[in-house]
Design a protein around this motif. Structure first.
Motif, short mmCIF file in Angstrom:
data_model
loop_
_atom_site.label_atom_id
_atom_site.label_comp_id
_atom_site.label_asym_id
_atom_site.label_seq_id
_atom_site.Cartn_x
_atom_site.Cartn_y
_atom_site.Cartn_z
N SER A 59 147.36 132.38 93.24
CA SER A 59 147.80 131.41 94.25
C SER A 59 146.73 131.13 95.31
N GLY A 60 145.98 132.15 95.68
CA GLY A 60 144.99 131.99 96.75
C GLY A 60 143.68 131.38 96.29
N LEU A 61 143.55 131.12 95.01
CA LEU A 61 142.24 130.67 94.48
C LEU A 61 142.23 129.23 93.99
N ILE A 62 143.39 128.57 94.05
CA ILE A 62 143.49 127.29 93.34
C ILE A 62 143.47 126.05 94.24
N ARG A 63 143.25 126.25 95.54
CA ARG A 63 143.33 125.09 96.45
C ARG A 63 141.97 124.59 96.90
N THR A 64 140.90 124.94 96.21
CA THR A 64 139.57 124.48 96.63
C THR A 64 139.33 123.07 96.05
N ARG A 102 140.84 116.65 86.06
CA ARG A 102 140.15 116.30 84.82
C ARG A 102 140.84 116.90 83.59
N CYS A 103 141.23 118.17 83.68
CA CYS A 103 141.83 118.78 82.47
C CYS A 103 143.22 118.21 82.20
N SER A 104 143.88 117.69 83.26
CA SER A 104 145.24 117.18 83.06
C SER A 104 145.24 115.86 82.28
N TYR A 146 148.32 123.09 86.46
CA TYR A 146 147.06 122.42 86.06
C TYR A 146 145.89 123.04 86.84
N ARG A 147 146.15 123.42 88.08
CA ARG A 147 145.09 124.03 88.88
C ARG A 147 144.69 125.39 88.31
N ALA A 148 145.68 126.19 87.89
CA ALA A 148 145.37 127.51 87.33
C ALA A 148 144.50 127.36 86.09
#
Ligand code: DC
Length: 217
Positions: free
Chosen positions: A83-88, A97-99, A39-41
């Motif tokens: 992987s390094g971009l999705i934890r903000t 929201r999209c989930s 969902y984060r991606a």
């Protein structure tokens, strides 16, 4: 041949699900699947493409052109490791929201079911025991107080050099809990037959040992 089984781990943000699930996977030598990363991606792509969360048609088009997968524990979005971009904090909120869109959940849940049907897995998320694998052999609902969860998330974000305040992290956690628990499509809730583990005063190792002791390989 060893029989395939699933361990479902659900619970609110920051309860320690992913740390626990990763460690259990390592100990039992099974695969760990972090459904939140999927969902984060997607949330990351929605932000990057500046698509409005109010524009359902645009979200459908974007979803149709999106490929999400895991390779060696990394989350891959359209062929790129993200992987390094999705934890903000921004991506966390976009994921939450999209989930809430049923058509988004439908696609990601199908992909998750496929990932866990032919090999034993421990999968963490919000709807694993209720929707993805309702027949999972082992089901856990991992919780902790909201202050404790915010404390853990705040520490994690500071270590990554994010510029955040504790109050903001607590507010975000409460907002995400609210989103995740009140949406119509597969809201976060404990499956009736899941075991609740409150980790507020437990160490990660205690929770990992507890789960591993119950799993019969
Ligand atoms: O577990 P996480 O914090 O990485 O998840 C990010 C968001 O994705 C979370 O706010 C809700 C959503 N999510 C979901 O709806 N269903 C899942 N199985 C996993 C995550």
């Amino acid at each position: 041949m060893e029989k395939v089984f699933q361990i479902a781990v659900d619970g609110p943000s920051g309860a320690g699900k992913s740390t626990v699930a990763k460690a259990v996977a390592k100990k039992l030598n099974i695969e760990y699947i972090d459904t939140g990363a999927m969902y984060r991606a997607l949330g990351l792509k929605i932000l990057d493409m500046s698509v409005s969360m109010d524009d359902e048609d645009a979200l459908r088009t974007l979803l149709g052109k999106t490929d999400i997968d895991f390779v060696d524990g990394n989350i891959i979005l359209d062929g790129q490791v993200v992987s390094g971009l999705i934890r903000t904090p921004e991506v966390s909120m976009a994921a939450s929201r999209c989930s809430a869109f049923p058509f988004i959940r439908e696609k990601l849940v199908k992909a998750q079911q496929k990932m866990g049907e032919s090999k034993s897995v421990i999968m963490d998320g919000r709807d694993i025991a209720t929707a993805v694998f309702p027949n999972a052999k082992y089901k856990y609902f991992i919780t902790a107080s909201d202050e404790e969860r915010a404390k853990r998330r705040y520490k994690e974000l500071l270590e990554k050099g994010e510029d955040v305040t504790f109050e903001q992290v607590l507010k975000d956690i409460r907002q995400r809990d609210h989103n995740d628990m009140t949406r119509d499509a597969s809201p976060l809730k404990k499956a009736e037959d899941a075991e609740e583990i409150d980790t507020t005063n437990m160490s990660i190792d205690d929770v990992v040992d507890y789960i591993c002791r119950q799993v019969k390989l």
